[in-house]
Design a protein around this motif. Structure first.
Motif, PDB file in Angstrom:
ATOM      1  N   THR A 148       0.783  -1.245   0.269  1.00 22.62           N
ATOM      2  CA  THR A 148      -0.030   0.123  -0.125  1.00 22.62           C
ATOM      3  C   THR A 148       0.802   1.202  -0.202  1.00 22.62           C
ATOM      4  OG1 THR A 148      -1.719  -0.951   1.141  1.00 22.62           O
ATOM      5  CG2 THR A 148      -1.657   1.085   1.305  1.00 22.62           C
ATOM      6  N   VAL A 149       1.779   1.252   0.827  1.00 25.76           N
ATOM      7  CA  VAL A 149       2.684   2.388   0.806  1.00 25.76           C
ATOM      8  C   VAL A 149       3.447   2.612  -0.575  1.00 25.76           C
ATOM      9  CG1 VAL A 149       4.804   3.159   1.790  1.00 25.76           C
ATOM     10  CG2 VAL A 149       3.321   2.197   3.193  1.00 25.76           C
ATOM     11  N   ARG A 150       4.111   1.679  -1.140  1.00 21.63           N
ATOM     12  CA  ARG A 150       4.786   2.006  -2.330  1.00 21.63           C
ATOM     13  C   ARG A 150       3.811   2.146  -3.456  1.00 21.63           C
ATOM     14  NH1 ARG A 150       7.910  -2.743  -0.206  1.00 21.63           N
ATOM     15  NH2 ARG A 150      10.145  -2.040   0.176  1.00 21.63           N
ATOM     16  N   ARG A 151       2.542   1.769  -3.522  1.00 21.52           N
ATOM     17  CA  ARG A 151       1.650   2.088  -4.648  1.00 21.52           C
ATOM     18  C   ARG A 151       0.819   3.431  -4.481  1.00 21.52           C
ATOM     19  NH1 ARG A 151      -2.341  -2.692  -5.468  1.00 21.52           N
ATOM     20  NH2 ARG A 151      -3.114  -1.311  -7.245  1.00 21.52           N
ATOM     21  N   HIS A 152       0.613   3.869  -3.158  1.00 20.07           N
ATOM     22  CA  HIS A 152      -0.196   4.967  -2.953  1.00 20.07           C
ATOM     23  C   HIS A 152       0.461   6.059  -2.415  1.00 20.07           C
ATOM     24  CE1 HIS A 152      -3.581   2.613  -4.573  1.00 20.07           C
ATOM     25  NE2 HIS A 152      -3.232   1.820  -3.601  1.00 20.07           N
ATOM     26  N   PHE A 153       1.582   5.961  -1.539  1.00 20.98           N
ATOM     27  CA  PHE A 153       2.338   7.158  -0.834  1.00 20.98           C
ATOM     28  C   PHE A 153       3.416   7.295  -1.589  1.00 20.98           C
ATOM     29  CE2 PHE A 153      -0.851   5.342   1.637  1.00 20.98           C
ATOM     30  CZ  PHE A 153      -1.390   6.444   2.702  1.00 20.98           C
ATOM     31  N   PRO A 154       3.438   8.908  -2.030  1.00 19.58           N
ATOM     32  CA  PRO A 154       4.786   8.906  -2.856  1.00 19.58           C
ATOM     33  C   PRO A 154       5.954   9.453  -1.916  1.00 19.58           C
ATOM     34  CG  PRO A 154       2.945  10.909  -2.564  1.00 19.58           C
ATOM     35  CD  PRO A 154       2.476   9.569  -2.251  1.00 19.58           C
ATOM     36  N   GLN A 155       5.646   9.746  -0.497  1.00 21.14           N
ATOM     37  CA  GLN A 155       6.843   9.839   0.491  1.00 21.14           C
ATOM     38  C   GLN A 155       6.670   8.992   1.514  1.00 21.14           C
ATOM     39  OE1 GLN A 155       9.106  12.801   0.343  1.00 21.14           O
ATOM     40  NE2 GLN A 155       8.202  12.701  -2.005  1.00 21.14           N
ATOM     41  N   ALA A 156       7.791   8.698   2.257  1.00 18.34           N
ATOM     42  CA  ALA A 156       7.922   7.745   3.153  1.00 18.34           C
ATOM     43  C   ALA A 156       8.789   8.232   4.192  1.00 18.34           C
ATOM     44  CB  ALA A 156       8.206   6.357   2.855  1.00 18.34           C
ATOM     45  N   LEU A 157       8.744   7.950   5.517  1.00 22.03           N
ATOM     46  CA  LEU A 157       9.460   8.408   6.377  1.00 22.03           C
ATOM     47  C   LEU A 157       9.741   7.047   7.481  1.00 22.03           C
ATOM     48  CD1 LEU A 157       9.260  11.267   9.287  1.00 22.03           C
ATOM     49  CD2 LEU A 157      10.194   8.968   9.867  1.00 22.03           C
ATOM     50  N   LEU A 158      11.250   6.406   7.260  1.00 21.72           N
ATOM     51  CA  LEU A 158      11.358   5.163   7.883  1.00 21.72           C
ATOM     52  C   LEU A 158      12.045   5.510   9.359  1.00 21.72           C
ATOM     53  CD1 LEU A 158      11.711   2.045   7.875  1.00 21.72           C
ATOM     54  CD2 LEU A 158      13.845   2.646   6.999  1.00 21.72           C
ATOM     55  N   LEU A 159      11.177   5.031  10.599  1.00 20.86           N
ATOM     56  CA  LEU A 159      11.551   5.474  11.525  1.00 20.86           C
ATOM     57  C   LEU A 159      11.819   4.043  12.389  1.00 20.86           C
ATOM     58  CD1 LEU A 159      11.607   7.875  13.654  1.00 20.86           C
ATOM     59  CD2 LEU A 159       9.183   7.128  14.108  1.00 20.86           C
ATOM     60  N   ALA A 160      12.954   4.264  13.248  1.00 21.42           N
ATOM     61  CA  ALA A 160      13.530   2.968  14.185  1.00 21.42           C
ATOM     62  C   ALA A 160      13.908   3.914  15.546  1.00 21.42           C
ATOM     63  CB  ALA A 160      14.356   2.145  13.434  1.00 21.42           C
ATOM     64  N   ARG A 161      13.032   4.532  16.123  1.00 16.89           N
ATOM     65  CA  ARG A 161      13.295   5.410  17.447  1.00 16.89           C
ATOM     66  C   ARG A 161      13.948   6.593  16.788  1.00 16.89           C
ATOM     67  NH1 ARG A 161      12.003   3.219  22.219  1.00 16.89           N
ATOM     68  NH2 ARG A 161      10.854   1.186  22.042  1.00 16.89           N
ATOM     69  N   ARG A 162      15.076   6.327  15.975  1.00 14.77           N
ATOM     70  CA  ARG A 162      15.689   7.360  15.133  1.00 14.77           C
ATOM     71  C   ARG A 162      15.379   7.406  13.727  1.00 14.77           C
ATOM     72  NH1 ARG A 162      20.197   9.792  17.952  1.00 14.77           N
ATOM     73  NH2 ARG A 162      20.942   8.573  19.798  1.00 14.77           N
ATOM     74  N   LEU A 163      15.715   8.414  12.966  1.00 18.01           N
ATOM     75  CA  LEU A 163      15.268   8.575  11.687  1.00 18.01           C
ATOM     76  C   LEU A 163      16.384   7.714  10.650  1.00 18.01           C
ATOM     77  CD1 LEU A 163      13.687  10.030   9.392  1.00 18.01           C
ATOM     78  CD2 LEU A 163      15.602  11.855   9.166  1.00 18.01           C
ATOM     79  N   LEU A 164      15.742   6.895   9.934  1.00 22.89           N
ATOM     80  CA  LEU A 164      16.531   6.089   9.078  1.00 22.89           C
ATOM     81  C   LEU A 164      16.722   6.521   7.631  1.00 22.89           C
ATOM     82  CD1 LEU A 164      18.237   3.566   9.568  1.00 22.89           C
ATOM     83  CD2 LEU A 164      16.629   4.070  11.442  1.00 22.89           C
ATOM     84  N   ALA A 165      15.463   7.067   7.090  1.00 19.98           N
ATOM     85  CA  ALA A 165      15.366   7.443   5.760  1.00 19.98           C
ATOM     86  C   ALA A 165      14.051   8.462   5.792  1.00 19.98           C
ATOM     87  CB  ALA A 165      15.159   6.471   4.736  1.00 19.98           C
ATOM     88  N   TRP A 166      14.076   9.401   4.860  1.00 24.83           N
ATOM     89  CA  TRP A 166      12.818  10.172   4.831  1.00 24.83           C
ATOM     90  C   TRP A 166      13.121  11.043   3.438  1.00 24.83           C
ATOM     91  CZ3 TRP A 166      11.172  14.705   8.747  1.00 24.83           C
ATOM     92  CH2 TRP A 166       9.915  15.111   8.429  1.00 24.83           C
ATOM     93  N   GLY A 167      11.969  10.712   2.428  1.00 24.51           N
ATOM     94  CA  GLY A 167      11.942  11.137   1.200  1.00 24.51           C
ATOM     95  C   GLY A 167      10.981  10.401   0.184  1.00 24.51           C
ATOM     96  N   ASP A 168      11.450  10.474  -0.936  1.00 24.25           N
ATOM     97  CA  ASP A 168      10.894   9.435  -2.027  1.00 24.25           C
ATOM     98  C   ASP A 168      10.680   8.108  -1.814  1.00 24.25           C
ATOM     99  OD1 ASP A 168      10.139   9.146  -5.072  1.00 24.25           O
ATOM    100  OD2 ASP A 168      11.585   7.560  -4.516  1.00 24.25           O
ATOM    101  N   THR A 169       9.510   7.504  -1.613  1.00 21.23           N
ATOM    102  CA  THR A 169       9.198   6.249  -1.119  1.00 21.23           C
ATOM    103  C   THR A 169      10.086   5.101  -1.583  1.00 21.23           C
ATOM    104  OG1 THR A 169       6.796   6.751  -0.507  1.00 21.23           O
ATOM    105  CG2 THR A 169       7.280   4.414  -0.891  1.00 21.23           C
ATOM    106  N   ALA A 170      10.361   5.016  -2.850  1.00 24.14           N
ATOM    107  CA  ALA A 170      11.182   4.144  -3.390  1.00 24.14           C
ATOM    108  C   ALA A 170      12.637   3.898  -2.726  1.00 24.14           C
ATOM    109  CB  ALA A 170      11.441   3.943  -4.928  1.00 24.14           C
ATOM    110  N   ASP A 171      13.088   5.394  -2.385  1.00 23.45           N
ATOM    111  CA  ASP A 171      14.895   5.441  -2.040  1.00 23.45           C
ATOM    112  C   ASP A 171      14.442   4.867  -0.489  1.00 23.45           C
ATOM    113  OD1 ASP A 171      15.674   6.176  -4.408  1.00 23.45           O
ATOM    114  OD2 ASP A 171      15.385   8.459  -4.212  1.00 23.45           O
ATOM    115  N   ALA A 172      13.531   5.632   0.300  1.00 24.38           N
ATOM    116  CA  ALA A 172      13.567   5.458   1.700  1.00 24.38           C
ATOM    117  C   ALA A 172      13.314   4.021   1.948  1.00 24.38           C
ATOM    118  CB  ALA A 172      12.332   6.223   2.365  1.00 24.38           C
TER     119      ALA A 172
END
Length: 251
Positions: A199-223
């Motif tokens: 669902t995230v990859r198909r419908h959400f252009p941006q993603a924030l990957l969180l693991a207590r700290r920030l791991l990645a934030w930006g274009d979904t495919a890259d994050a």
């Protein structure tokens, strides 16, 4: 929705948590105006905590959360279903009418006009005629539709959704996702905690990957590159829930 400009959300070195133990650690970044962002990460990564901080329900231990272009009153927050007491004797009408609180007040009477607006919102989510139904008699999907009807009436410029498609039937999930896409087209700023990566990859252009700290934030495919997801899982597994707040320099 009015023609007011879309809102942005800025996080400056934000630490959030409970009982002086951090759950989100030194997070900085910005949700762009009108953006549609999925917050993802393993269980215990601090995703729901982040939404509560943005909603104003949780005060940061450190750092600052700024909503640019509107106030906290123009932020709509949908909690997880297990946070809702379904045994409370309240009807669907009363639940959905809470979306009108800015117009009628927290204890204002629900007049004929308000009832009409509630009916229109319920029809828009496929619950026409459910006004008198107690929420305890609703299925999980029906309750989520009612909560989305409340969001419709709030007409907020920032919408925060905590696991909005979890434990509901596929038809309801698809209908509510269509509504999220409509809001995105209206330039509302939307942040959703999600677990379904498809669902995230198909419908959400941006993603924030969180693991207590920030791991990645930006274009979904890259994050959501595999190496980032693996690093997030390992980071959460190694986290000490009893850790105290530590100092960290701003990025």
């Amino acid at each position: 929705m009015s023609a007011a400009p879309a809102a942005a959300i800025r996080l400056d070195n934000v630490t959030l948590g409970y009982d002086r133990h951090p759950a989100v650690h030194h997070l900085s970044g910005r949700f762009a105006p009108g953006s549609l962002t999925a917050v993802v990460g393993p269980n215990g990564a601090g995703k729901s905590t982040l939404l509560k901080g943005i909603a104003g329900a949780l005060k940061p231990f450190d750092g600052r959360i700024a909503i640019e272009g509107c106030t906290v009153a123009d932020v709509a927050y949908l909690p997880q279903q297990h946070d809702i007491d379904r045994s409370f004797p309240i009807s669907v009408l009363d639940v959905v009418a809470l979306g009108l609180w800015r117009r009628i007040g927290a204890f204002g009477a629900i007049d004929r006009a308000a009832r009409a607006r509630v009916g229109e919102a319920l029809a828009a989510v496929g619950l026409e005629g459910f006004e008198r139904r107690p929420i305890g008699k609703l299925s999980g999907g029906q309750l989520q539709r009612a909560l989305f009807a409340r969001l419709l009436l709030q007409d907020a410029r920032v919408i925060l959704l905590d696991e909005p498609f979890t434990a509901i039937d596929p038809k309801t999930a698809a209908d509510l996702l269509d509504l999220v896409q409509r809001w995105h087209g209206e330039r509302r700023t939307i942040i959703a905690v999600l677990h379904d990566m498809e669902t995230v990859r198909r419908h959400f252009p941006q993603a924030l990957l969180l693991a207590r700290r920030l791991l990645a934030w930006g274009d979904t495919a890259d994050a959501l590159r595999p190496q980032n997801l693996l690093a997030a899982r390992r980071m959460v597994e190694a986290w000490d829930d009893r850790a105290d707040i530590c100092a960290a320099a701003e990025a």
